[in-house]
Design an enzyme around this catalytic site. Structure first.
Site, mmCIF file in Angstrom:
data_model
loop_
_atom_site.group_PDB
_atom_site.id
_atom_site.type_symbol
_atom_site.label_atom_id
_atom_site.label_comp_id
_atom_site.label_asym_id
_atom_site.label_seq_id
_atom_site.Cartn_x
_atom_site.Cartn_y
_atom_site.Cartn_z
ATOM 1 C CD GLU A 188 -2.285 -1.316 2.136
ATOM 2 O OE1 GLU A 188 -4.243 -1.982 2.774
ATOM 3 O OE2 GLU A 188 -2.816 -0.713 3.094
ATOM 4 C CD GLU A 229 -3.571 -5.497 4.141
ATOM 5 O OE1 GLU A 229 -4.358 -4.927 4.613
ATOM 6 O OE2 GLU A 229 -2.275 -5.379 4.203
#
Length: 482
Positions: A182, A378
């Protein structure tokens, strides 16, 4: 609780019909990150990271919480790996702590730190669980931050050295390598919005950080490819969502375009197309900001990857009108504002539950970046858990959330998205960054007073689901497990 004890109303028949068509080779696992679970932040040669520092800033983290002990995974790792195996999960995504294996972010490796990940990988392989290694999940060594951090170009080169160091130790056993987790959060939440470490508030720094994170990925990818002693699966993981206009007004459509450029294409285009979006460059120029690209950067950044990791939690609508009705801000720049969709169930964090949007997102990636294999690295939800006297949590909302999102992945596959796995966030309740320990995403409850682990209902559901998929005869699309 055994599979036979799972009440019928905890099964999700509509979801099940889709999930049961997943191929036996489809990965089902769980994810964690080093700072969130390991603890032992000052043991065996580990030096501080930016999150150790940020946790000491008054008001930065809910409750003044720190990662000093977290889940004590550093000392309880074999127990946690045994949990992964007992839950029937075939893949475990973890991250390596940069300041643990290379204190200060420069120089030789730390033998004790590297030995910990040696043992972790060996434990996983001994239990027939695939290690899915992430090199960077936000724990930049503080010394590198003091030297400029991600807004400084040199940090990308330091990361490539670190990646090579870890690969030199673990590359004989680890096949799956993810460079970054991320970059949006590292760069924007950490350098523009100030809510993550290191707490900066500068658009120019955030944009430079994005580029240097991309460059770090590319330089590390080149080093890993060159050093690989066996075929590897190289990935990078991005937090993705959609940016639908709040209305059909020209202002909202333009706001959605800007949000998509800054929050989606800024991250995928340079890696998968070798260029930054022209409209993003223009948007940034209007704010006096330039992406600091040097000759050769984009070629390195576009080093081919094998898998795109997709982290998904929610999406927002985009509005080009401020709360006061204005379409420009005090600087004369157009307003871009994220709004909830409204009318949807929400998680304990107030995040809207939107599995249908995950399907749309995956199909968009498949359409705009054809030939890109994906894994959900995720996906999960925080809810208010209520343990019984034995520590068991009857988390039906989380179970329903996971079921709906895994079914959304299956639906995307059936419409052509090449999605090869689903890794739930998270294996354990843990340190949830600025939320501290107040929010629990875990499949397994952690009693923070005793560190006792207790699988929740959602863990049993995922175990049973993984067993059904593994033993099934679903569609035989491209999803090899190695």
């Amino acid at each position: 609780m055994s599979a036979a004890d799972t009440p019928a109303h905890d099964r999700f028949p509509d979801d099940d019909a889709l999930i049961d068509r997943l191929p036996p080779g489809f990965r089902i696992g769980a994810a964690t990150s080093a700072f969130q679970i390991e603890g032992a932040t000052a043991e065996d040669g580990r030096t501080p990271s930016i999150w150790d520092t940020f946790c000491r800033v008054p008001g930065a983290v809910a409750g003044g919480d720190t990662g000093d002990t977290a889940c004590d995974h550093y000392h309880r790792m074999p127990e946690d790996v045994a949990l992964v195996a007992e839950l029937g999960l075939d893949t475990y995504r973890f991250s390596v702590s940069w300041p643990r294996v290379q204190p200060g972010g420069r120089g030789p490796g730390n033998p004790k730190g590297l030995a910990f990940y040696d043992r972790l990988v060996d434990e996983l392989l001994a239990r027939d669980v695939t290690p899915w290694l992430t090199l960077y999940h936000w724990d930049l060594p503080q010394e590198l931050q003091d030297a400029g951090g991600w807004p400084a170009r040199d940090t990308a080169h330091r990361f490539a050295d670190y990646a090579a160091l870890v690969h030199d130790r673990l590359g004989d056993r680890v096949t799956h390598w993810t460079t970054l987790n991320e970059p949006f959060c590292s760069a924007v939440l950490g350098h523009v919005e100030g809510v993550h470490a290191p707490g900066g508030r500068s658009l120019a720094d955030g944009v430079a950080a994005v580029h240097h994170l991309h460059l770090a990925h590319g330089l590390a990818a080149l080093r890993l490819r060159a050093a690989a002693r066996r075929p590897i699966d190289l990935a990078v993981t991005h937090l993705l969502g959609t940016s639908a206009p709040a209305t059909d007004s020209p202002a909202d459509r333009e706001a959605a375009r800007r949000a998509d450029a800054f929050g989606f294409r800024f991250y995928l285009d340079p890696i998968l197309r070798g260029a930054y979006p022209e409209d993003l460059i223009a948007d940034l120029a209007a704010q006096g900001v330039e992406i600091p690209v040097h000759d050769g950067d984009l070629a390195a950044i576009a080093t081919p990857i094998d898998t795109l990791g997709v982290n998904y939690y929610r999406s927002m609508k985009s509005s080009g009108t401020g709360p006061d009705g204005a379409t420009t801000d005090a600087r004369g720049l157009p307003v871009t504002r994220g709004l909830p969709h409204g009318g949807l169930p929400v998680t304990g964090l107030g995040w809207e539950v939107m599995p249908h949007d995950l399907t749309a997102l995956l199909l968009r990636v498949a359409r705009d970046y054809p030939g890109t294999p994906m894994v959900i690295t995720e996906n999960g939800a925080a809810y208010e858990d209520h343990p019984d006297e034995d520590g068991f949590v009857d988390d039906r909302e989380r179970t329903a959330y996971l079921s709906a999102h895994l079914a959304a992945v299956a639906r995307a596959r059936e419409h052509g998205a090449d999605v090869r796995g689903y890794l739930a966030w998270s294996l354990l309740d843990n340190f949830e960054w600025a939320y501290g320990y107040a929010q629990r995403f875990g499949l397994v409850r952690v009693d923070y007073a005793t560190r006792k682990r207790t699988p929740k209902r959602s863990a049993h559901w995922l175990r049973d689901t993984a067993a059904r998929v593994r033993g099934g005869t679903g569609d035989q699309g491209s999803s090899p497990r190695t």
